[in-house]
Scaffold this motif. Structure first.
Motif, PDB file in Angstrom:
ATOM      1  N   UNK A 138      16.834   3.322  -6.663  1.00 15.04           N
ATOM      2  CA  UNK A 138      16.863   4.132  -7.242  1.00 15.04           C
ATOM      3  C   UNK A 138      18.429   4.654  -5.620  1.00 15.04           C
ATOM      4  N   UNK A 139      19.899   4.416  -6.045  1.00 13.60           N
ATOM      5  CA  UNK A 139      20.576   4.368  -4.839  1.00 13.60           C
ATOM      6  C   UNK A 139      20.832   5.946  -4.697  1.00 13.60           C
ATOM      7  N   UNK A 156      13.779  -5.917   0.855  1.00 14.11           N
ATOM      8  CA  UNK A 156      13.053  -4.761   0.353  1.00 14.11           C
ATOM      9  C   UNK A 156      13.403  -4.412  -0.965  1.00 14.11           C
ATOM     10  N   UNK A 157      15.117  -4.469  -1.651  1.00 13.75           N
ATOM     11  CA  UNK A 157      15.390  -4.059  -2.866  1.00 13.75           C
ATOM     12  C   UNK A 157      13.915  -5.168  -3.414  1.00 13.75           C
ATOM     13  N   UNK A 158      13.881  -6.407  -3.481  1.00 11.46           N
ATOM     14  CA  UNK A 158      13.123  -7.299  -4.020  1.00 11.46           C
ATOM     15  C   UNK A 158      11.858  -6.922  -3.531  1.00 11.46           C
ATOM     16  N   UNK A 159      12.189  -7.183  -2.809  1.00 14.87           N
ATOM     17  CA  UNK A 159      10.806  -7.046  -2.874  1.00 14.87           C
ATOM     18  C   UNK A 159       9.362  -6.144  -2.962  1.00 14.87           C
ATOM     19  N   UNK A 215      13.637   3.411  -2.792  1.00 14.71           N
ATOM     20  CA  UNK A 215      15.074   4.223  -2.646  1.00 14.71           C
ATOM     21  C   UNK A 215      16.127   3.625  -2.188  1.00 14.71           C
ATOM     22  N   UNK A 216      17.105   3.622  -1.821  1.00 14.52           N
ATOM     23  CA  UNK A 216      18.092   2.266  -1.318  1.00 14.52           C
ATOM     24  C   UNK A 216      18.947   3.332  -1.033  1.00 14.52           C
ATOM     25  N   UNK A 275       1.049  -0.859  -0.091  1.00  7.84           N
ATOM     26  CA  UNK A 275      -0.201   0.125  -0.130  1.00  7.84           C
ATOM     27  C   UNK A 275       0.758   1.118   0.368  1.00  7.84           C
ATOM     28  N   UNK A 276       2.155   0.839  -0.157  1.00  5.07           N
ATOM     29  CA  UNK A 276       3.319   2.130   0.099  1.00  5.07           C
ATOM     30  C   UNK A 276       2.709   2.765  -1.313  1.00  5.07           C
ATOM     31  N   UNK A 277       3.427   4.096  -1.101  1.00  6.23           N
ATOM     32  CA  UNK A 277       3.627   5.140  -2.390  1.00  6.23           C
ATOM     33  C   UNK A 277       4.915   4.802  -3.058  1.00  6.23           C
ATOM     34  N   UNK A 278       6.003   4.433  -1.984  1.00  9.61           N
ATOM     35  CA  UNK A 278       7.395   4.017  -2.167  1.00  9.61           C
ATOM     36  C   UNK A 278       8.048   3.843  -0.980  1.00  9.61           C
ATOM     37  N   UNK A 279       9.130   3.055  -1.436  1.00  6.75           N
ATOM     38  CA  UNK A 279       9.829   2.746   0.035  1.00  6.75           C
ATOM     39  C   UNK A 279      11.572   3.044  -0.303  1.00  6.75           C
TER      40      UNK A 279
END
Ligand code: UD1
Ligand code: UDP
Length: 373
Positions: A314-315, A284-287, A296-297, A273-277
């Motif tokens: 994006x790093x 989490x990068x994979x999920x 964004x990492x 339900x998130x707009x972004x992570x």
């Protein structure tokens, strides 16, 4: 045939769960060894409940400590179990100290090691995980790699192609199966946050143990008041946020929701339900790319470069302006947002655990699992 599965931390439980399901489906004899590196209810037991796993047959109970002590205690405990149980193969997953300890001990006992999620490289040796990955891969016999890129990393290190199996990542299996379960059981939503949700996690030593880096990230979060930042805080991060006097500031910010780590089903719903992570977590990068949520990492490199190349990640490193600037850019540019959400998932379609078990059984029946000395 007998398989020993070694787990120790939250992500290993989550990513090994579908492998364990597949072992059970095929009625193969197996033992589950928990090193006890993660021990809080919300970092360990909760995942056995959510993912319907049997209790570990052995818990080494290592707890927290320095890398040397932790790894040595795990090795001691795992060796005793493997000598007594004599499995045909040991499976380890990922890049934690459990993987290092398990792979070292098993290989010295001449028990073949299958490394699930092998071949990832950040080429940053200051990360403890990079050392663990490399050593585990030196000790392994079978390499279950998520992508072609990770297979190539291993080929460059002289690993024989016949030992490498490109299976995708088991996180996709876990994610797809459990999202359905989580959505079905969602009678009363546990979280009811308003506005655009930015789900945040961070626990990497290089971010949270470094006062300056952590301060930069926290300053960025405090500025991001266009969104609701939901932050389930890892115990390592709670410790240093308090030590550096940063916890209260975050807790007092109206747009930031500090919560305890949550169970897998609740967390999947939150991510979806998130707009972004925003994260420094590997999983989490994979999920994020599996769930089509832009990521964004908070790192300068990643051993998951496929997510960046696919356009879903994006790093942003740990500079305040880069972090806030990127969030605003994604929020205000719907083309970029859509492109990131539509990035193709490089980690497969959810059949990884099946492919891993197929490969193991084939080799076992062909008599190829033995290590000759
Ligand atoms: C470990 C892994 C990391 C992985 C992460 C997943 C290594 C080297 N690190 O990092 O690769 O991404 O798990 O979350 O193996 N603590 C608790 N309760 C717990 C567990 C930890 O309070 O149940 C606290 C302790 O203060 C401990 C600190 O967290 O000292 C760090 O725990 P540790 O297991 O050493 O490393 P993680 O940061 O969790
Ligand atoms: N996760 C969870 N609850 C949380 C935070 C994370 O269930 O509150 C899950 C997340 O979905 C992912 C895994 O934990 O599958 C990632 O673990 P972590 O970030 O601790 O480790 P890493 O992946 O970086 O090794």
């Amino acid at each position: 045939m007998k398989i020993a599965v070694i787990i120790g931390t939250r992500p290993e439980i989550i990513k090994m769960a579908p492998v364990i399901d597949e072992i059970e489906k095929r009625s193969i004899d197996y033992i589950l060894i928990h090193t006890g590196q993660h021990y809080d209810h919300e970092m360990s037991d909760q995942f056995f409940i959510d993912l319907e796993l049997k209790k570990p047959d052995f818990n080494i109970g290592v707890g927290s400590g320095s890398h040397g002590k932790q790894t040595a205690t795990m090795m001691n405990g795992i060796e005793d179990v493997l000598v007594a149980e004599k499995p045909d193969i040991v499976l380890v997953q990922g890049d934690t100290n459990a993987v290092l300890a398990g792979a070292l001990v098993a290989s010295k006992l001449h028990i073949p090691v299958g490394h699930v999620e092998a071949g990832l490289r950040s080429y940053d040796k200051s990360m403890p995980e990079e050392i663990n990955r490399e050593i585990a891969d030196v000790c392994s016999k079978l390499y279950f790699v998520p992508t072609e890129e990770s297979a190539v990393n291993l080929l460059f290190e002289g690993i024989s192609p016949k030992d490498i199996f490109i299976t995708g990542n088991t996180i996709v299996d876990t994610c797809i199966r459990n999202l359905k379960i989580a959505q079905k059981s969602e009678e009363k939503p546990k979280f009811d946050f308003e506005g655009d949700i930015l789900t945040l996690t961070m626990h990497r030593a290089e971010n949270v143990d470094n006062r300056e880096r952590l301060q930069n990230i926290i300053d960025a979060l405090l500025e991001l008041d266009d969104v609701t930042v939901v932050f389930p805080v890892h115990p390592r991060t709670v410790k240093t946020l308090k030590e550096f006097d940063m916890f209260d500031k975050l807790e007092n910010a109206d747009h930031i929701e500090l919560i305890k780590p949550v169970g897998y089903l609740d967390f999947l719903l939150l991510m979806s339900k998130s707009k972004f992570i925003m994260t420094d977590s590997g999983g989490l990068q994979e999920e994020a790319i599996t769930l089509n949520v832009p990521c964004m990492t908070l790192r300068y490199n990643t051993e998951r470069p496929e997510t960046v190349e696919a356009g879903g990640n994006i790093l942003v490193g740990a500079e305040k302006d880069k972090i806030t600037g990127t969030v605003k850019e994604i929020l205000n540019n719907s083309d970029l947002y859509d492109k990131m959400s539509r990035a193709e998932n490089p980690y497969g379609s959810g059949d990884s655990s099946k492919e891993i078990l197929d490969a193991i059984l084939d080799l076992y029946h062909q008599g190829e699992l033995k290590i000759t000395v």
